[in-house]
Design an enzyme around this catalytic site. Structure first.
Site, PDB file in Angstrom:
ATOM      1  N   CYS A   1       5.169   6.491   5.538  1.00 13.30           N
ATOM      2  CA  CYS A   1       4.466   6.708   4.723  1.00 13.30           C
ATOM      3  C   CYS A   1       4.528   8.148   5.124  1.00 13.30           C
ATOM      4  CB  CYS A   1       3.100   6.353   4.438  1.00 13.30           C
ATOM      5  SG  CYS A   1       2.031   6.433   6.285  1.00 13.30           S
TER       6      CYS A   1
ATOM      7  N   GLU B   1      -4.920   4.282   1.895  1.00 18.75           N
ATOM      8  CA  GLU B   1      -3.948   4.860   2.150  1.00 18.75           C
ATOM      9  C   GLU B   1      -2.392   4.498   1.005  1.00 18.75           C
ATOM     10  OE1 GLU B   1      -4.295   6.505   4.813  1.00 18.75           O
ATOM     11  OE2 GLU B   1      -6.010   5.733   6.484  1.00 18.75           O
TER      12      GLU B   1
HETATM   13  P1  NAD Z   1       2.723  -1.905  -2.993  1.00 23.13           P
HETATM   14  O1  NAD Z   1       1.807  -0.938  -3.072  1.00 23.13           O
HETATM   15  O2  NAD Z   1       3.857  -2.264  -3.868  1.00 23.13           O
HETATM   16  O3  NAD Z   1       1.888  -3.188  -1.769  1.00 23.13           O
HETATM   17  C1  NAD Z   1       0.631  -2.499  -0.894  1.00 23.13           C
HETATM   18  C2  NAD Z   1       0.103  -4.097  -1.071  1.00 23.13           C
HETATM   19  O4  NAD Z   1      -0.726  -4.245  -2.237  1.00 23.13           O
HETATM   20  C3  NAD Z   1       0.987  -5.643  -1.335  1.00 23.13           C
HETATM   21  O5  NAD Z   1       0.116  -6.336  -0.165  1.00 23.13           O
HETATM   22  C4  NAD Z   1       0.537  -5.879  -2.346  1.00 23.13           C
HETATM   23  O6  NAD Z   1       0.574  -7.316  -2.715  1.00 23.13           O
HETATM   24  C5  NAD Z   1      -0.100  -5.942  -2.635  1.00 23.13           C
HETATM   25  N1  NAD Z   1      -0.465  -5.424  -4.160  1.00 23.13           N
HETATM   26  C6  NAD Z   1       0.317  -5.507  -5.185  1.00 23.13           C
HETATM   27  N2  NAD Z   1      -0.373  -5.881  -6.448  1.00 23.13           N
HETATM   28  C7  NAD Z   1      -1.432  -5.239  -6.427  1.00 23.13           C
HETATM   29  C8  NAD Z   1      -3.319  -5.662  -7.037  1.00 23.13           C
HETATM   30  N3  NAD Z   1      -2.862  -5.037  -8.074  1.00 23.13           N
HETATM   31  N4  NAD Z   1      -4.730  -5.347  -6.079  1.00 23.13           N
HETATM   32  C9  NAD Z   1      -4.320  -5.488  -4.761  1.00 23.13           C
HETATM   33  N5  NAD Z   1      -3.024  -5.869  -4.375  1.00 23.13           N
HETATM   34  C10 NAD Z   1      -1.972  -5.556  -4.863  1.00 23.13           C
HETATM   35  O7  NAD Z   1       3.242  -0.929  -2.118  1.00 23.13           O
HETATM   36  P2  NAD Z   1       4.273  -1.334  -0.440  1.00 23.13           P
HETATM   37  O8  NAD Z   1       5.791  -1.653  -0.951  1.00 23.13           O
HETATM   38  O9  NAD Z   1       4.137  -2.983   0.320  1.00 23.13           O
HETATM   39  O10 NAD Z   1       4.235  -0.429   0.524  1.00 23.13           O
HETATM   40  C11 NAD Z   1       4.972   0.940   0.727  1.00 23.13           C
HETATM   41  C12 NAD Z   1       3.851   2.432  -0.124  1.00 23.13           C
HETATM   42  O11 NAD Z   1       2.697   1.934   0.961  1.00 23.13           O
HETATM   43  C13 NAD Z   1       4.816   3.682  -0.066  1.00 23.13           C
HETATM   44  O12 NAD Z   1       4.419   4.477  -1.001  1.00 23.13           O
HETATM   45  C14 NAD Z   1       4.592   4.173   1.215  1.00 23.13           C
HETATM   46  O13 NAD Z   1       3.884   5.078   1.901  1.00 23.13           O
HETATM   47  C15 NAD Z   1       2.220   2.744   1.227  1.00 23.13           C
HETATM   48  N6  NAD Z   1       2.040   3.506   2.742  1.00 23.13           N
HETATM   49  C16 NAD Z   1       0.947   4.543   2.788  1.00 23.13           C
HETATM   50  C17 NAD Z   1       0.753   3.951   4.822  1.00 23.13           C
HETATM   51  C18 NAD Z   1      -0.262   4.768   4.678  1.00 23.13           C
HETATM   52  O14 NAD Z   1      -0.585   5.303   5.754  1.00 23.13           O
HETATM   53  N7  NAD Z   1      -1.258   6.132   4.441  1.00 23.13           N
HETATM   54  C19 NAD Z   1       1.370   3.626   5.771  1.00 23.13           C
HETATM   55  C20 NAD Z   1       2.314   2.220   4.902  1.00 23.13           C
HETATM   56  C21 NAD Z   1       2.650   2.270   3.446  1.00 23.13           C
END
Ligand code: NAD
Length: 523
Positions: free
Chosen positions: A275, A241
């Site tokens: 998102c 997502e």
């Molecule tokens: P992010 O990608 O920075 O982090 C998401 C999660 O991934 C965190 O828990 C982070 O610690 C973890 N993470 C980071 N690097 C990783 C790796 N190498 N391996 C595994 N896990 C890792 O995103 P964010 O800033 O927390 O959230 C914002 C983003 O999420 C925006 O792009 C938003 O659009 C998206 N989002 C999408 C949805 C959806 O349903 N499509 C919903 C909410 C947020």
């Protein structure tokens, strides 16, 4: 005020409104993830043996716990994500409660073994069934922006289906993570069945390395790509997502008063860090001037401030780098000919992460504002000639999460919805479908793959198994050995009987075809 000395093995919980660290939470050592997944796997085999009715009863207990602690939960969401308390209640707490309510009532029926009717004559003597087995251990890796709604909305169907969950909540929201673990424990879920792990990228990576049976990831496109690569190496299926760049299309016959309120709310709720934010607004020329004036007027009336002040409409961004990013997006748009109609600046006097809700017009596809996920309080508008141009522009994006169409003509709305490349399209509303338990959520392209929520989301949590019960256990099958010219003729007659069409061909071939069923196999 920034944190000065943060211990290495803890996560700071930072209030985005002030930049203050008000607590530290223990980080889960990455080296423990293998063992955590192993223990979850052991616990899962017992958990899956419980009748689904009992698992669902625990979800009712969970719902009661969430309801009873909603104030404490909302406070934590506000403190760690910065959103106004109203949004914590309407979005995070509501979705968590409703998910528990919905799946406690519907998971049993949704996962009931069901009959699969067979159309082919060759399979008529068989009874087919679909059964749903739990996958085992599901890893959930979550974003910070809906720190309760997103992880809880995924954990609930996972455990209802008989899985154990190891969930890594965001390193930006460790208190919410700790509260989620407590909610499930207090509701009587075995502690290894719902395990929250705390940390950043390293812990997320170690969780995937621990070989869970599926990874449900919510986050940015860049991280999503890394997660998909890590999963691919181990052939672990995933749901991604990712980000969105949702289009809002305002047709000339829309109720402009309502549509402008939606544009303003849909662009600034959670300070635009959604998102499903409305990130590209296309308005038909005939009503553009009036519509834009309404958006600017309403934006100017919004009160920017900390989420714990009941009068705040728009809270802070999550971290200072997000403020810098908004300025960069605005500068880029201005340098390419866009107009800032209101806002456009940081508000450092309010705190380190505040940025004014901003309306920008004359935005086009050449600007970062239309190319990259904004994830901030900017309402970016392009005037279009007509609906056809709006659809073409809306579809011209690597992202494809959701979209909305605003028109008084529902039939036209439905027609245009079908033309949009998106996982969901709302007609005369935006974003709120995320709170409808039955509605599947997810996109394609840069927005990811797979679904959460609804029946489609539940089916991501199970392994589908087809069970076939043969009704003629004393008969050898016609297609078994031994072969010969006579069987070849009978096989051909069977094909003609089944597929030539017309009653004549059926009658002519029925007898020979039947021979395949009642022959002596000669073995
Ligand atoms: P992010 O990608 O920075 O982090 C998401 C999660 O991934 C965190 O828990 C982070 O610690 C973890 N993470 C980071 N690097 C990783 C790796 N190498 N391996 C595994 N896990 C890792 O995103 P964010 O800033 O927390 O959230 C914002 C983003 O999420 C925006 O792009 C938003 O659009 C998206 N989002 C999408 C949805 C959806 O349903 N499509 C919903 C909410 C947020």
């Amino acid at each position: 005020m920034a944190a000065t000395a943060i211990p290495i093995d803890t996560l700071p919980s930072i209030d985005p409104a002030t930049g203050e660290v008000y607590a530290h939470f223990e980080t889960t050592p990455a080296s423990q993830l293998q063992d955590i997944v192993f223990r979850a796997r052991n616990a899962q085999s017992e958990w899956a043996k419980l009748p689904i009715r009992e698992r669902c009863a625990k979800l009712r207990g969970l719902r009661e716990r969430i309801m009873a602690s909603r104030n404490e939960l909302a406070d934590a969401v506000v403190r760690e994500s910065g959103k106004p308390r109203v949004e914590a209640l309407f979005a995070d707490i509501f979705v968590a409660l409703d998910s528990a309510e919905y799946w406690s009532r519907n998971a049993e029926n949704a996962l009931r073994t069901r009959r699969v009717p067979h159309h082919s004559t060759a399979a008529k003597a068989k009874s087919g069934y679909l059964a749903y087995d739990p996958l085992g251990v599901i890893a959930i890796i979550s974003s910070w922006n809906y720190p309760l709604a997103i992880p809880i909305g995924q954990i609930i169907p996972a455990v209802a289906a008989g899985n154990a969950v190891v969930c890594k909540t965001s390193d930006f929201t460790p208190q919410c993570g700790a509260l989620i673990e407590k909610l499930f424990a207090d509701a009587g879920f075995p502690k290894e069945v719902v395990k929250i792990v705390q940390g950043g990228a390293e812990v997320g990576q170690a969780l995937i390395d621990g070989s869970p049976d599926k990874v449900m990831f919510t986050g940015s496109v860049g991280t999503g790509r890394r997660v998909a690569e890590a999963c691919a190496k181990k052939l672990i299926p995933s749901v991604l997502e990712l980000g969105g760049k949702d289009a809002m299309i305002v047709l000339a016959d829309a109720d402009l008063r309502v549509a402008s309120s939606a544009a303003v709310w849909g662009s600034y709720t959670n300070c635009g860090q959604v998102c499903l934010s409305l990130e590209r607004l296309f308005v038909e020329q005939a009503v553009a001037q009036e519509f834009i004036a309404l958006c600017v007027g309403k934006t100017k009336k919004l009160r920017v401030g900390p989420g714990n002040n009941p009068s705040s409409d728009v809270g802070p961004l999550i971290r200072p780098q997000h403020v810098r990013r908004m300025m960069d997006l605005v500068d880029d748009a201005l340098s390419r000919g866009a107009n800032v109609l209101c806002g456009g600046s940081a508000r450092p006097e309010l705190g380190p992460n505040f940025f004014e809700p901003t309306v920008i017009s004359a935005v086009d596809a050449s600007m970062k504002l239309f190319q990259e996920e904004t994830f901030g309080p900017i309402l970016a508008i392009q005037v279009v000639k007509d609906a056809k141009e709006a659809i073409a522009q809306a579809n011209d994006s690597p992202f494809a999460l959701a979209a909305s169409i605003w028109t008084r003509n529902k039939a036209r709305g439905m027609e245009l919805a079908k033309e949009l490349r998106a996982g969901a399209v709302m007609v005369n509303d935006a974003i709120s479908y995320f709170g409808i338990a039955e509605a599947p959520h997810g996109g394609c392209g840069a927005s990811g793959w797979g679904r959460t929520h609804g029946q489609a989301g539940l089916l991501e949590m199970v392994r589908m198994k087809y069970i076939d019960i043969d009704g003629l256990p004393r008969s050898e099958k016609p297609w078994w050995y031994r072969y010969g010219a006579e069987l070849e003729r009978a096989a051909d007659a069977f094909l003609q009987f089944e597929f030539s069409g017309g009653i004549g061909a059926k009658l002519r071939n029925a007898r020979s075809a039947m021979k395949t069923f009642f022959r002596d196999h000669g073995l």
